[in-house]
Design a protein around this motif. Structure first.
Motif, PDB file in Angstrom:
ATOM      1  N   UNK A   1       0.820  -1.205   0.000  1.00 18.13           N
ATOM      2  CA  UNK A   1       0.000   0.000   0.000  1.00 18.13           C
ATOM      3  C   UNK A   1       0.859   1.262   0.000  1.00 18.13           C
ATOM      4  N   UNK A   2       1.977   1.218   0.724  1.00 14.07           N
ATOM      5  CA  UNK A   2       2.882   2.366   0.730  1.00 14.07           C
ATOM      6  C   UNK A   2       3.491   2.570  -0.658  1.00 14.07           C
ATOM      7  N   UNK A   3       3.988   1.505  -1.265  1.00 13.20           N
ATOM      8  CA  UNK A   3       4.629   1.612  -2.571  1.00 13.20           C
ATOM      9  C   UNK A   3       3.646   2.066  -3.646  1.00 13.20           C
ATOM     10  N   UNK A   4       2.396   1.603  -3.543  1.00 12.31           N
ATOM     11  CA  UNK A   4       1.382   2.059  -4.493  1.00 12.31           C
ATOM     12  C   UNK A   4       1.207   3.569  -4.388  1.00 12.31           C
ATOM     13  N   UNK A   5       1.078   4.062  -3.172  1.00 13.19           N
ATOM     14  CA  UNK A   5       0.886   5.499  -2.962  1.00 13.19           C
ATOM     15  C   UNK A   5       2.061   6.293  -3.517  1.00 13.19           C
ATOM     16  N   UNK A   6       3.290   5.865  -3.207  1.00 11.66           N
ATOM     17  CA  UNK A   6       4.479   6.574  -3.685  1.00 11.66           C
ATOM     18  C   UNK A   6       4.570   6.531  -5.209  1.00 11.66           C
ATOM     19  N   UNK A   7       4.266   5.377  -5.809  1.00 11.63           N
ATOM     20  CA  UNK A   7       4.328   5.252  -7.265  1.00 11.63           C
ATOM     21  C   UNK A   7       3.226   6.063  -7.944  1.00 11.63           C
ATOM     22  N   UNK A   8       2.049   6.098  -7.325  1.00 11.07           N
ATOM     23  CA  UNK A   8       0.958   6.895  -7.888  1.00 11.07           C
ATOM     24  C   UNK A   8       1.355   8.366  -7.885  1.00 11.07           C
ATOM     25  N   UNK A   9       1.945   8.818  -6.796  1.00  7.96           N
ATOM     26  CA  UNK A   9       2.380  10.211  -6.680  1.00  7.96           C
ATOM     27  C   UNK A   9       3.400  10.573  -7.762  1.00  7.96           C
ATOM     28  N   UNK A  10       4.425   9.754  -7.927  1.00 10.49           N
ATOM     29  CA  UNK A  10       5.459  10.074  -8.912  1.00 10.49           C
ATOM     30  C   UNK A  10       4.931   9.927 -10.341  1.00 10.49           C
ATOM     31  N   UNK A  11       4.004   8.994 -10.560  1.00  5.06           N
ATOM     32  CA  UNK A  11       3.407   8.846 -11.892  1.00  5.06           C
ATOM     33  C   UNK A  11       2.509  10.036 -12.216  1.00  5.06           C
ATOM     34  N   UNK A  12       1.778  10.500 -11.232  1.00  9.63           N
ATOM     35  CA  UNK A  12       0.937  11.684 -11.416  1.00  9.63           C
ATOM     36  C   UNK A  12       1.808  12.901 -11.723  1.00  9.63           C
ATOM     37  N   UNK A  13       2.919  13.029 -11.017  1.00  9.20           N
ATOM     38  CA  UNK A  13       3.843  14.129 -11.276  1.00  9.20           C
ATOM     39  C   UNK A  13       4.394  14.053 -12.702  1.00  9.20           C
ATOM     40  N   UNK A  14       4.671  12.845 -13.169  1.00  5.96           N
ATOM     41  CA  UNK A  14       5.166  12.662 -14.540  1.00  5.96           C
ATOM     42  C   UNK A  14       4.116  13.119 -15.550  1.00  5.96           C
ATOM     43  N   UNK A  15       2.851  12.743 -15.310  1.00  9.24           N
ATOM     44  CA  UNK A  15       1.782  13.134 -16.234  1.00  9.24           C
ATOM     45  C   UNK A  15       1.616  14.651 -16.269  1.00  9.24           C
ATOM     46  N   UNK A  16       1.620  15.282 -15.103  1.00 15.72           N
ATOM     47  CA  UNK A  16       1.466  16.732 -15.056  1.00 15.72           C
ATOM     48  C   UNK A  16       2.646  17.434 -15.719  1.00 15.72           C
ATOM     49  N   UNK A  17       3.844  16.907 -15.528  1.00  9.80           N
ATOM     50  CA  UNK A  17       5.028  17.490 -16.174  1.00  9.80           C
ATOM     51  C   UNK A  17       4.894  17.446 -17.685  1.00  9.80           C
ATOM     52  N   UNK A  18       4.408  16.318 -18.175  1.00 11.03           N
ATOM     53  CA  UNK A  18       4.224  16.175 -19.623  1.00 11.03           C
ATOM     54  C   UNK A  18       3.196  17.171 -20.141  1.00 11.03           C
ATOM     55  N   UNK A  19       2.130  17.384 -19.380  1.00  8.30           N
ATOM     56  CA  UNK A  19       1.071  18.288 -19.816  1.00  8.30           C
ATOM     57  C   UNK A  19       1.512  19.749 -19.817  1.00  8.30           C
ATOM     58  N   UNK A  20       2.377  20.128 -18.882  1.00 12.41           N
ATOM     59  CA  UNK A  20       2.770  21.537 -18.757  1.00 12.41           C
ATOM     60  C   UNK A  20       4.112  21.856 -19.401  1.00 12.41           C
ATOM     61  N   UNK A  21       4.777  20.846 -19.905  1.00 16.12           N
ATOM     62  CA  UNK A  21       6.140  21.012 -20.422  1.00 16.12           C
ATOM     63  C   UNK A  21       6.216  22.050 -21.540  1.00 16.12           C
ATOM     64  N   UNK A  22       5.299  21.988 -22.489  1.00 11.62           N
ATOM     65  CA  UNK A  22       5.355  22.893 -23.644  1.00 11.62           C
ATOM     66  C   UNK A  22       5.084  24.337 -23.255  1.00 11.62           C
ATOM     67  N   UNK A  23       4.385  24.558 -22.151  1.00 15.19           N
ATOM     68  CA  UNK A  23       4.025  25.921 -21.735  1.00 15.19           C
ATOM     69  C   UNK A  23       5.006  26.527 -20.739  1.00 15.19           C
TER      70      UNK A  23
END
Length: 658
Positions: free
Chosen positions: A570-592
């Motif tokens: 459960x801990x690893x899921x939470x940490x991985x979800x957080x870093x994966x979410x950060x990756x998605x947001x980075x991709x979305x805002x990268x061009x701007x």
């Protein structure tokens, strides 16, 4: 060495390795000079948090696993849930039975204490009070332990937590001991402890607010009097609030609550793993240390023209709360100043806050107003990004705080702060199906997809009064978000994704895990369940995402990561979800993203000079022998043909030569 002693030592070693007690053999009687418990005891054994201590508060009794109604599941199997301060080899045991007991070859007389050697997770056989028990020692890894005791909280002999749990309005004073992992003990008087929370108060494992008489420090936190003890009952990682509170501190949000993992004990009973946080409150050494809760009054008793306040968007506010309904229909609770009917300025303060909040709300919603005239755009953008990163279910609904104060130029503005209550975030909650359908979101549990701009806005409607929804769509926030994300959030998140970092505002994920591992295992072994009901999302698998900040490449793994149904999973899921979410947001805002301090055009290595070294840096990048930073990668397509290759090196060399 005497032969008898050699035999005894040998037998002890054999029995420890086989999991059996040596109590069937000749036992050694011992007596310790340590203190006895300073509260009412029962027919039970008690262990102290620190070896050879004279403290009377930090005693815990053995207990059985319980269900969520606190019924014992197996009364013949007992556990000592020891704090991290406990010696790893011996523990002082107090025998509250009327006859001697023997543990691991050591006999302790009635109402006496003795030092007992032990190993964790080994079964020892104990006969006490004419009954046979199995005893297991577990040991925490938490940053601290908190003992709060009052065996007569209501004046009728009721122990503290039993009394508090009857009604959230109940409160009591108490004595306390705070023990850090190194064994340092700080004793203190508790001025007041009572229940807290809204929906969380209705859960079996309950949260509390604690006010100490004097300032105390817990696990190296700054000294403070007022704390909130978060149960994190609905969060199987026990960490979502900690991660986002620390992240908000790392990105320099005002009034970020510092916190520590602690084990909580009261009147000898272990209540589980808690998060001890600085409470949202004013006072010289409290979280809102520079907010004057009396600033609304002039010296002559009249109401000040302008004054500081802290308010909360809180849809669940009731008549018991000092609140009003704004012109937009949002319920707003005043956290400070917090007045009662009949107090001087009760209505005047409420009307002042209402007028200021209405102006702030209208500026958020307006397409023509400059939000910077009403708010600190930086902190408002950051509180939006915290909610967006977490996909916080309660975004804009409750626990959304704003502080009204002067900026460095003397202008009165709203600040997005402090952050609070994120257990229903970071992939934890499933959400409400009909509500998600109404707003047109079908990927809420996933780390991809925007959230705040959809929350509480019908898919066939353009209107909403959800404050966070409107903030996410405000032109000033949209413009600021990429820069704030890459320059403030990304460096902090890189620390989280590193290893071995245990200093600063945010730690690396492995450090949080190491602090929490033992405490979490005790928490769940004692009786608190993983996956508490249908509200919790599936945490069993994830396709982890990454973002390469040197190339701007977003990647979702083709391999499914599977997570076990225990704390590690459960801990690893939470940490991985957080870093994966950060990756998605980075991709979305990268061009701007445009850096706040633009550098020289084509200065790929960011040394402030355009020369041959930039061409070399580009060659190495193309050859995958070196990396460029985010802005360097954006500049690297020198000839603007959409491909970064040797032709760009040639083009850059020509520019340098010219």
């Amino acid at each position: 060495m005497k032969l008898a002693k050699i035999i005894a030592v040998g037998l002890s070693a054999v029995m420890l390795t086989t999991g059996f007690s040596v109590s069937a053999f000749a036992a050694q009687t011992t007596e310790s000079t340590v203190s006895t418990p300073g509260f009412k005891t029962y027919d039970a054994l008690y262990a102290h948090a620190v070896l050879n201590s004279e403290d009377t508060q930090a005693w815990l009794r053995w207990q059985s696993v319980h269900d969520e109604d606190f019924n014992e599941i197996d009364s013949n199997k007992k556990y000592f849930f020891l704090p991290s301060s406990a010696n790893g080899e011996k523990v002082d045991i107090y025998n509250a039975y009327s006859s001697p007991i023997t543990i691991n070859g050591v006999t302790v007389d009635s109402h006496k204490s003795g030092s007992i050697p032990y190993n964790t997770n080994v079964e020892y056989k104990v006969n006490a009070g004419g009954k046979n028990f199995t005893l297991i020692f577990m040991k925490s890894t938490a940053e601290s332990a908190v003992y709060i005791n009052n065996d007569n909280a209501d004046g009728n002999g009721t122990e503290l937590i039993t009394y508090l749990n009857r009604d959230k309005s109940n409160s009591a004073s108490a004595t306390a001991a705070i023990i850090d992992a190194d064994g340092t003990i700080e004793t203190a008087d508790v001025k007041k402890i009572k229940g807290r929370g809204n929906s969380t108060w209705g859960k079996a494992k309950k949260p509390y607010n604690v006010t100490f008489k004097d300032n105390v420090t817990i696990g190296s936190m700054d000294k403070c009097k007022k704390f909130s003890m978060l149960a994190n009952y609905q969060d199987d990682s026990l960490s979502r609030n900690r991660f986002l509170y620390d992240l908000s501190d790392a990105v320099d949000m005002p009034y970020a609550s510092d916190s520590r993992y602690v084990d909580f004990y009261s009147d000898g009973y272990y209540w589980g793993s808690y998060q001890m946080c600085q409470k949202i409150d004013t006072g010289k050494t409290n979280l809102l240390s520079d907010i004057d809760d009396k600033g609304y009054l002039n010296d002559d008793g009249s109401i000040n023209e302008n004054f500081q306040f802290v308010c909360e968007v809180d849809a669940s506010a009731t008549d018991d709360d000092y609140h009003f309904t704004s012109s937009s229909g949002n319920k707003i609770t005043l956290k400070t100043p917090e007045l009662a009917p009949g107090d001087k300025g009760y209505n005047e303060v409420k009307n002042y806050v209402k007028n200021k909040f209405d102006s702030f709300y209208n500026a958020i919603k307006s397409s023509t107003e400059n939000l910077a005239d009403y708010a600190d755009v930086d902190s408002v953008t950051k509180i939006y990004l915290i909610n967006e990163l977490g996909k916080n279910w309660d975004s804009g609904v409750s626990s959304l705080y704003f502080t009204y104060k002067q900026d460095e130029n003397g202008n009165w503005k709203f600040y997005g702060s402090p952050v609070w209550d994120y257990d229903n975030s970071l992939g934890n909650a499933k959400g409400v199906e009909w509500d998600l359908g109404n707003i047109g979101v079908n990927d809420y549990e996933q780390y991809s997809g925007w959230w705040c701009k959809y929350k509480d806005k019908g898919k066939n409607s353009s209107s909403t009064n959800n404050v966070m929804n409107l903030i996410s769509r405000n032109k000033n926030v949209i413009k600021a978000a990429p820069q704030v994300w890459f320059e403030d959030f990304v460096p902090a998140l890189k620390t989280f994704m590193s290893s071995g970092v245990s200093e600063g505002e945010i730690y690396s994920s492995d450090v949080y895990y190491n602090y929490l591992k033992g405490s979490a295992e005790m928490n769940y072994k004692s009786g608190w369940l993983l996956n508490t009901g249908s509200w919790i999302a599936d945490h069993s698998k994830l396709n982890v995402a990454t973002f390469d900040y040197s190339t701007g490449k977003y990647t979702v793994s083709n391999t499914v990561t599977k997570y076990s149904n225990n704390f590690d999973g459960k801990y690893n899921y939470c940490a991985d979800w957080l870093t994966s979410r950060a990756a998605w947001l980075s991709n979305e805002m990268y061009a701007d993203y445009e850096p706040s301090n633009p550098r020289i055009e084509n200065d790929l290595n960011n040394d402030g000079i355009l020369d041959v070294r930039d061409a070399t840096a580009l060659q190495l990048y193309i050859a995958e022998s070196a990396t460029l930073d985010i802005e360097g990668v954006k500049m690297a397509d020198i000839n603007k043909d959409g491909i970064i290759d040797v032709r760009d090196v040639t083009a850059l060399q020509q520019i340098i030569a010219q």
